[in-house]
Design a protein around this motif. Structure first.
Motif, PDB file in Angstrom:
ATOM      1  N   GLY A   1       0.790  -1.226   0.000  1.00  0.00           N
ATOM      2  CA  GLY A   1       0.000   0.000   0.000  1.00  0.00           C
ATOM      3  C   GLY A   1       0.824   1.279   0.000  1.00  0.00           C
ATOM      4  N   ALA A   2       2.155   1.171  -0.108  1.00  0.00           N
ATOM      5  CA  ALA A   2       3.016   2.361  -0.080  1.00  0.00           C
ATOM      6  C   ALA A   2       3.771   2.489  -1.397  1.00  0.00           C
ATOM      7  N   LEU A   3       4.186   3.704  -1.686  1.00  0.00           N
ATOM      8  CA  LEU A   3       5.007   3.957  -2.863  1.00  0.00           C
ATOM      9  C   LEU A   3       6.473   3.972  -2.449  1.00  0.00           C
ATOM     10  N   PRO A   4       7.382   3.670  -3.374  1.00  0.00           N
ATOM     11  CA  PRO A   4       8.808   3.694  -3.038  1.00  0.00           C
ATOM     12  C   PRO A   4       9.279   5.110  -2.703  1.00  0.00           C
ATOM     13  N   ALA A   5      10.435   5.198  -2.053  1.00  0.00           N
ATOM     14  CA  ALA A   5      11.010   6.499  -1.715  1.00  0.00           C
ATOM     15  C   ALA A   5      11.433   7.249  -2.976  1.00  0.00           C
ATOM     16  N   GLN A   6      11.863   6.515  -3.995  1.00  0.00           N
ATOM     17  CA  GLN A   6      12.285   7.156  -5.244  1.00  0.00           C
ATOM     18  C   GLN A   6      11.075   7.633  -6.029  1.00  0.00           C
ATOM     19  N   ALA A   7      11.265   8.675  -6.804  1.00  0.00           N
ATOM     20  CA  ALA A   7      10.191   9.196  -7.652  1.00  0.00           C
ATOM     21  C   ALA A   7      10.058   8.326  -8.900  1.00  0.00           C
ATOM     22  N   PRO A   8       8.848   8.218  -9.472  1.00  0.00           N
ATOM     23  CA  PRO A   8       8.692   7.467 -10.716  1.00  0.00           C
ATOM     24  C   PRO A   8       9.416   8.193 -11.850  1.00  0.00           C
TER      25      PRO A   8
ATOM     26  N   GLY B   1       2.260   5.507 -12.150  1.00  0.00           N
ATOM     27  CA  GLY B   1       3.666   5.882 -12.080  1.00  0.00           C
ATOM     28  C   GLY B   1       4.512   4.683 -12.470  1.00  0.00           C
ATOM     29  N   VAL B   2       5.612   4.936 -13.180  1.00  0.00           N
ATOM     30  CA  VAL B   2       6.506   3.879 -13.639  1.00  0.00           C
ATOM     31  C   VAL B   2       7.833   4.012 -12.901  1.00  0.00           C
ATOM     32  N   TYR B   3       8.262   2.925 -12.280  1.00  0.00           N
ATOM     33  CA  TYR B   3       9.502   2.889 -11.505  1.00  0.00           C
ATOM     34  C   TYR B   3      10.440   1.855 -12.109  1.00  0.00           C
ATOM     35  N   ASN B   4      11.755   2.104 -12.009  1.00  0.00           N
ATOM     36  CA  ASN B   4      12.733   1.101 -12.401  1.00  0.00           C
ATOM     37  C   ASN B   4      13.580   0.778 -11.181  1.00  0.00           C
ATOM     38  N   VAL B   5      13.563  -0.484 -10.783  1.00  0.00           N
ATOM     39  CA  VAL B   5      14.310  -0.940  -9.618  1.00  0.00           C
ATOM     40  C   VAL B   5      15.205  -2.089 -10.055  1.00  0.00           C
TER      41      VAL B   5
ATOM     42  N   GLY C   1      16.860  -2.666 -12.636  1.00  0.00           N
ATOM     43  CA  GLY C   1      16.651  -3.092 -14.010  1.00  0.00           C
ATOM     44  C   GLY C   1      15.274  -3.630 -14.330  1.00  0.00           C
ATOM     45  N   GLN C   2      14.380  -3.698 -13.358  1.00  0.00           N
ATOM     46  CA  GLN C   2      13.017  -4.169 -13.617  1.00  0.00           C
ATOM     47  C   GLN C   2      12.043  -3.012 -13.470  1.00  0.00           C
ATOM     48  N   ASP C   3      11.147  -2.888 -14.446  1.00  0.00           N
ATOM     49  CA  ASP C   3      10.134  -1.841 -14.391  1.00  0.00           C
ATOM     50  C   ASP C   3       8.936  -2.313 -13.581  1.00  0.00           C
ATOM     51  N   PHE C   4       8.417  -1.410 -12.763  1.00  0.00           N
ATOM     52  CA  PHE C   4       7.191  -1.627 -11.992  1.00  0.00           C
ATOM     53  C   PHE C   4       6.236  -0.504 -12.369  1.00  0.00           C
ATOM     54  N   VAL C   5       4.971  -0.818 -12.584  1.00  0.00           N
ATOM     55  CA  VAL C   5       3.965   0.198 -12.849  1.00  0.00           C
ATOM     56  C   VAL C   5       2.942   0.104 -11.732  1.00  0.00           C
ATOM     57  N   HIS C   6       2.730   1.216 -11.041  1.00  0.00           N
ATOM     58  CA  HIS C   6       1.763   1.269  -9.951  1.00  0.00           C
ATOM     59  C   HIS C   6       0.662   2.233 -10.367  1.00  0.00           C
ATOM     60  N   CYS C   7      -0.576   1.753 -10.419  1.00  0.00           N
ATOM     61  CA  CYS C   7      -1.706   2.567 -10.883  1.00  0.00           C
ATOM     62  C   CYS C   7      -2.792   2.626  -9.829  1.00  0.00           C
ATOM     63  N   LEU C   8      -3.540   3.711  -9.838  1.00  0.00           N
ATOM     64  CA  LEU C   8      -4.707   3.805  -8.981  1.00  0.00           C
ATOM     65  C   LEU C   8      -5.917   4.140  -9.833  1.00  0.00           C
ATOM     66  N   SER C   9      -7.052   3.631  -9.402  1.00  0.00           N
ATOM     67  CA  SER C   9      -8.306   3.883 -10.095  1.00  0.00           C
ATOM     68  C   SER C   9      -9.288   4.508  -9.118  1.00  0.00           C
TER      69      SER C   9
ATOM     70  N   ASN D   1      -0.548  -3.118  -9.192  1.00  0.00           N
ATOM     71  CA  ASN D   1       0.888  -3.001  -9.381  1.00  0.00           C
ATOM     72  C   ASN D   1       1.330  -4.110 -10.313  1.00  0.00           C
ATOM     73  N   LEU D   2       1.923  -3.756 -11.444  1.00  0.00           N
ATOM     74  CA  LEU D   2       2.502  -4.753 -12.331  1.00  0.00           C
ATOM     75  C   LEU D   2       3.961  -4.909 -11.950  1.00  0.00           C
ATOM     76  N   GLY D   3       4.313  -6.071 -11.477  1.00  0.00           N
ATOM     77  CA  GLY D   3       5.707  -6.320 -11.146  1.00  0.00           C
ATOM     78  C   GLY D   3       5.894  -6.997  -9.822  1.00  0.00           C
ATOM     79  N   LYS D   4       4.823  -7.443  -9.207  1.00  0.00           N
ATOM     80  CA  LYS D   4       4.942  -8.228  -7.981  1.00  0.00           C
ATOM     81  C   LYS D   4       3.822  -9.249  -7.968  1.00  0.00           C
ATOM     82  N   GLY D   5       3.965 -10.284  -7.203  1.00  0.00           N
ATOM     83  CA  GLY D   5       2.960 -11.345  -7.201  1.00  0.00           C
ATOM     84  C   GLY D   5       1.614 -10.897  -6.678  1.00  0.00           C
ATOM     85  N   ASP D   6       1.589 -10.146  -5.584  1.00  0.00           N
ATOM     86  CA  ASP D   6       0.348  -9.652  -5.016  1.00  0.00           C
ATOM     87  C   ASP D   6       0.077  -8.295  -5.649  1.00  0.00           C
ATOM     88  N   ALA D   7      -0.795  -8.259  -6.643  1.00  0.00           N
ATOM     89  CA  ALA D   7      -0.921  -7.104  -7.517  1.00  0.00           C
ATOM     90  C   ALA D   7      -1.950  -6.076  -7.067  1.00  0.00           C
ATOM     91  N   TRP D   8      -2.490  -6.196  -5.854  1.00  0.00           N
ATOM     92  CA  TRP D   8      -3.608  -5.338  -5.490  1.00  0.00           C
ATOM     93  C   TRP D   8      -3.420  -4.746  -4.111  1.00  0.00           C
TER      94      TRP D   8
END
Length: 184
Positions: free
Chosen positions: A43-50, A64-68, A70-78, A98-105
């Motif tokens: 439920g939190a965003l990373p310290a780095q900016a997207p 927001g799109v993050y690169n950690v 070498g892997q891109d993560f996209v975190h969206c809210l609706s 969140n696209l990029g982790k197993g628990d996507a919600w």
């Protein structure tokens, strides 16, 4: 004669883009093949900016799109997700994917990614290893070929396709944001 809607066309384009680069990963392999974890608590965003942000024309879906590592993560809210039993309701938060982790919600701050650049209808953008396709209703289909997964964010947040197989229409929950094997 079948009529193809613009939403179906956007979904088809997103699925085709994923399938074009899909590897032959076995069903037993983990969802995150590189082993890179989302760099924030549930439920939190990373310290780095997207490094990029985008929103639909209505500003009801923002990402927001993050690169950690070498892997891109996209975190969206609706702000318009109509999922039944929305666990974020009453908390003043928005449903997030969140696209990029197993628990996507999870839940997100309703003001996250405010002021993001608008993405028009029926557009396809690429951010690093991730692609985003929009439909005519303000929904996004977001995928990553390396992860072999597409999420849908907007009116309904869910995992749209996994490892080249469309699963959104076969869900017993019919559009629930609760993915299989989720911790929710």
């Amino acid at each position: 004669m079948r009529t193809i809607t613009r939403g179906a066309l956007a979904a088809f384009a997103a699925t085709a883009a994923l399938a074009a680069g899909t590897t032959t990963a076995s069903a037993n392999e983990g969802f995150n093949p590189r082993g890179v974890e989302w760099p924030a608590a549930h439920g939190a965003l990373p310290a780095q900016a997207p490094y990029a942000t985008f929103a639909n024309n209505q500003d009801t879906v923002r990402c927001g799109v993050y690169n950690v590592d070498g892997q891109d993560f996209v975190h969206c809210l609706s702000l318009v997700d109509t999922m039944p039993g929305h666990m974020c309701a009453g908390q003043g938060k928005a449903n997030a994917m969140n696209l990029g982790k197993g628990d996507a919600w999870d839940c997100a701050d309703r003001n996250a990614f405010a002021g993001a650049q608008k993405m028009g209808n029926l557009q396809l953008h690429r951010y690093g290893t991730t692609f985003v396709a929009s439909d005519t209703k303000g929904n996004f289909f977001i995928g990553d070929r390396g992860l072999s997964r597409i999420i849908r964010v907007g009116e309904i947040n869910d995992i749209y396709a996994d490892r080249g197989r469309i699963i959104a229409f076969n869900s017993k929950l019919r559009g629930s944001s609760i993915p299989a094997m989720s911790s929710v």
